[in-house]
Design an enzyme around this catalytic site. Sequence first.
Site, PDB file in Angstrom:
ATOM      1  N   CYS A   2       0.846  -1.193   0.000  1.00 39.08           N
ATOM      2  CA  CYS A   2       0.000   0.000   0.000  1.00 39.08           C
ATOM      3  C   CYS A   2       0.881   1.242   0.000  1.00 39.08           C
ATOM      4  O   CYS A   2       2.079   1.191   0.248  1.00 39.08           O
ATOM      5  CB  CYS A   2      -0.901   0.011   1.232  1.00 39.08           C
ATOM      6  SG  CYS A   2      -1.867  -1.496   1.441  1.00 39.08           S
ATOM      7  N   ARG A  27       1.224   1.629  -6.016  1.00 38.86           N
ATOM      8  CA  ARG A  27       1.415   0.674  -4.927  1.00 38.86           C
ATOM      9  C   ARG A  27       0.135  -0.085  -4.573  1.00 38.86           C
ATOM     10  O   ARG A  27       0.192  -1.068  -3.835  1.00 38.86           O
ATOM     11  CB  ARG A  27       1.917   1.398  -3.678  1.00 38.86           C
ATOM     12  CG  ARG A  27       3.373   1.793  -3.730  1.00 38.86           C
ATOM     13  CD  ARG A  27       3.768   2.584  -2.500  1.00 38.86           C
ATOM     14  NE  ARG A  27       5.210   2.693  -2.387  1.00 38.86           N
ATOM     15  CZ  ARG A  27       5.970   1.904  -1.636  1.00 38.86           C
ATOM     16  NH1 ARG A  27       5.419   0.947  -0.933  1.00 38.86           N
ATOM     17  NH2 ARG A  27       7.270   2.077  -1.590  1.00 38.86           N
ATOM     18  N   GLY A  99       1.729  -3.005   5.069  1.00 34.69           N
ATOM     19  CA  GLY A  99       2.345  -4.194   5.643  1.00 34.69           C
ATOM     20  C   GLY A  99       1.307  -5.163   6.151  1.00 34.69           C
ATOM     21  O   GLY A  99       0.133  -5.111   5.774  1.00 34.69           O
ATOM     22  N   GLU A 479       9.722 -13.496 -19.832  1.00 36.87           N
ATOM     23  CA  GLU A 479       9.312 -12.103 -19.661  1.00 36.87           C
ATOM     24  C   GLU A 479       8.132 -11.755 -20.565  1.00 36.87           C
ATOM     25  O   GLU A 479       7.178 -11.093 -20.144  1.00 36.87           O
ATOM     26  CB  GLU A 479      10.502 -11.186 -19.942  1.00 36.87           C
ATOM     27  CG  GLU A 479      10.178  -9.721 -20.161  1.00 36.87           C
ATOM     28  CD  GLU A 479       9.705  -8.994 -18.914  1.00 36.87           C
ATOM     29  OE1 GLU A 479       9.361  -7.805 -19.037  1.00 36.87           O
ATOM     30  OE2 GLU A 479       9.651  -9.607 -17.834  1.00 36.87           O
ATOM     31  N   LYS A 483       4.460 -10.562 -19.168  1.00 34.68           N
ATOM     32  CA  LYS A 483       3.844  -9.286 -19.531  1.00 34.68           C
ATOM     33  C   LYS A 483       2.436  -9.496 -20.069  1.00 34.68           C
ATOM     34  O   LYS A 483       1.510  -8.748 -19.746  1.00 34.68           O
ATOM     35  CB  LYS A 483       4.692  -8.557 -20.577  1.00 34.68           C
ATOM     36  CG  LYS A 483       5.937  -7.917 -20.017  1.00 34.68           C
ATOM     37  CD  LYS A 483       5.591  -6.746 -19.102  1.00 34.68           C
ATOM     38  CE  LYS A 483       6.808  -6.327 -18.306  1.00 34.68           C
ATOM     39  NZ  LYS A 483       7.190  -7.284 -17.254  1.00 34.68           N
ATOM     40  N   GLU A 486       0.122 -10.379 -17.196  1.00 36.11           N
ATOM     41  CA  GLU A 486      -0.071  -9.283 -16.253  1.00 36.11           C
ATOM     42  C   GLU A 486      -1.101  -8.275 -16.726  1.00 36.11           C
ATOM     43  O   GLU A 486      -1.942  -7.827 -15.940  1.00 36.11           O
ATOM     44  CB  GLU A 486       1.257  -8.540 -16.034  1.00 36.11           C
ATOM     45  CG  GLU A 486       2.232  -9.233 -15.125  1.00 36.11           C
ATOM     46  CD  GLU A 486       3.485  -8.413 -14.945  1.00 36.11           C
ATOM     47  OE1 GLU A 486       3.923  -8.237 -13.798  1.00 36.11           O
ATOM     48  OE2 GLU A 486       4.052  -7.929 -15.957  1.00 36.11           O
ATOM     49  N   HIS A 502       8.977 -32.043 -24.694  1.00 34.79           N
ATOM     50  CA  HIS A 502       8.849 -32.757 -23.430  1.00 34.79           C
ATOM     51  C   HIS A 502       7.529 -32.448 -22.738  1.00 34.79           C
ATOM     52  O   HIS A 502       7.398 -32.648 -21.530  1.00 34.79           O
ATOM     53  CB  HIS A 502      10.024 -32.418 -22.511  1.00 34.79           C
ATOM     54  CG  HIS A 502      11.337 -32.905 -23.028  1.00 34.79           C
ATOM     55  ND1 HIS A 502      11.767 -34.209 -22.886  1.00 34.79           N
ATOM     56  CD2 HIS A 502      12.314 -32.273 -23.734  1.00 34.79           C
ATOM     57  CE1 HIS A 502      12.944 -34.355 -23.452  1.00 34.79           C
ATOM     58  NE2 HIS A 502      13.297 -33.194 -23.978  1.00 34.79           N
ATOM     59  N   LYS A 602       2.841  -2.348  -7.762  1.00 37.60           N
ATOM     60  CA  LYS A 602       4.204  -2.202  -8.265  1.00 37.60           C
ATOM     61  C   LYS A 602       5.242  -2.729  -7.289  1.00 37.60           C
ATOM     62  O   LYS A 602       6.152  -3.457  -7.657  1.00 37.60           O
ATOM     63  CB  LYS A 602       4.458  -0.715  -8.553  1.00 37.60           C
ATOM     64  CG  LYS A 602       5.814  -0.421  -9.176  1.00 37.60           C
ATOM     65  CD  LYS A 602       5.849  -0.893 -10.605  1.00 37.60           C
ATOM     66  CE  LYS A 602       7.108  -0.443 -11.314  1.00 37.60           C
ATOM     67  NZ  LYS A 602       7.182  -0.998 -12.664  1.00 37.60           N
TER      68      LYS A 602
END
Length: 607
Positions: A2, A27, A99, A479, A483, A486, A502, A602
């Site tokens: 936060c 955040r 937290g 990556e 992306k 996300e 495989h 973030k």
Amino acid sequence: MCGIVGVVGTGAAAPVLLEALRRLEYRGYDSAGVATVVAGGIDRRRASGKLVNLAAVLAVAPVEGSTGIGHTRWATHGAPTETNAHPHATARVAVVHNGIIENHAELRAELEAAGQVFVTETDTETVVQLLDSLLAAGMSPEQAARAALPRLHGAYALAMVFAGHPGLMIGARHGAPLAIGYGEDEMYVGSDALALAPLTSRIAYLDDGDWAVVTRDGVRMFAADGSAVARPVRRTALTGAAVGKGNFRHFMEKELHEHPAVLGDTLRRMVNPGTRAVVLPELPFDLAAVRRITISACGSAFYAGLVGRWWLETLARIPTDADVASELRYRAPPVEPGGLGLLVSQSGETADTLAAARYLRSQGMPVLSVLNAPESSMARDSDAVLDTVAGPEIGVASTKAFTAQLAVLACFALAAGRARGTISVAQEAAMTAALLEVPGRAAEVLEHDGHIQRLAVRIAEARDVLYLGRGACFPIALEGALKLKEISYIHAEGYAAGEMKHGPIALIDPRVPVIAIAPSGPLFDKTASNLQEAAARGGQLIVFSDAAGAAKLRGIAAETVVLPTVDPFVAPILHAIPVQLLAYHVAVLKGTDVDQPRNLAKSVTVE
């Protein structure tokens, strides 16, 4: 995760808090709220959802007062509702918290038994009710904070204001960052310097366990044992203009187009263009004597670390392990003498990576961190830091910070190779020359934006997508898949191309796009063979390669994006850009919130 902010000043607090929260919304954006100290006690406004909802509430029902706190939430305990939104308050005290209070259940049971009435599902309310009970017993705000903080177990950054004390705020940190800002007749607290950048350039950071009594005239700081302490005041280079979108639709789009400048700025810090030699800052250990490296990070930073592992082992011939930080901290692997911990983080506040660093240091291993936040907790806890020069990254999905991390890791691998004698001066010069070409080649990659936007139409219709790569480009496949997941919410997986038969090859049919990161080089023919296998089973191949690679794959690829030809050493840096750009355009077509994707934040400052 936060974002918290507070102000003790002379003017209206609410507009200052709202503007600072806008800079902290990366955040968390599940809910938001502010509370101010007024003549009648504490006045509070909250709203579920994004900050714009709180702004609408404040426009209709403003709050007075020059002392106040604000919060933008990433929900942990309790649903993201207005009731569970911060600040949490009683008639005596209001608190914002970043937290997790791990012993909240025990505290809640104790406080309820003593007559405190809870109204939310959150762990944070235990802090409020504990303070309220101590205030009701006759303690002053400072006495109540001093008594309450040792009873809180877990991670927290806290800001508290008290009814009847309009010029007072108390802040505290344990395992989560908190900055103190020094203004003119005003003082501030914030989760990071970015929130305070328009207000002041003078920042002090509380050490772990510190708490602070803040008035408009200054601050008194205390260590966990109650002894008075002083923390250095630094000038931050961040400015109030650091987080504008300019003419771009989204922060992510702006940050994607900053790749060339960021790569150039980062490389200029680390490469002497005249001698073509990497120049590292002075390190408190002998790089030539390092026997083993342990890399740890989370998310995209971990994928950067995987590329770094490839470079360190191939160029410097140093055995290198790479662990996701949340696994390393609990696996607690044995550490041999002569090792080096290498941590990678954009924010420098990631809880798991900080814990991994603490574990490695507890085993006698020096820690070197690659960071985009030189004033962060991780920077202060590391033996040395290699800075990325990416500037503030506001989009939740990392872009320019990722390529900057790759640039730093490439330079570090070259420096290690030279220190150990595994590459020659001529080889270093050739490779640094290749690195110095990357910013210009990155600008050329962005010229393919229109082509990639057209490809996005095909990907946006898919339910599943496979990404393939080999060697140092395997992490770029990871990556790319991350992306896409996300920000577009399309299921995607990245695989080492040689692993396809495989298992993953069973997924391939004409409805599953296969995106290949396949620059020409020593591993190209092996990758091409794997792509032939995918095409034979109806896979629709979209290939990112250079001119030579594209020519060889012309018969099997449905679409090819021809990227500039570069040394295979730097190809992973360049190929990271189009896979990020593709995810961006797919997300725009899907209509998702590109900058603030659901359920994410973030800076992951809790486990």
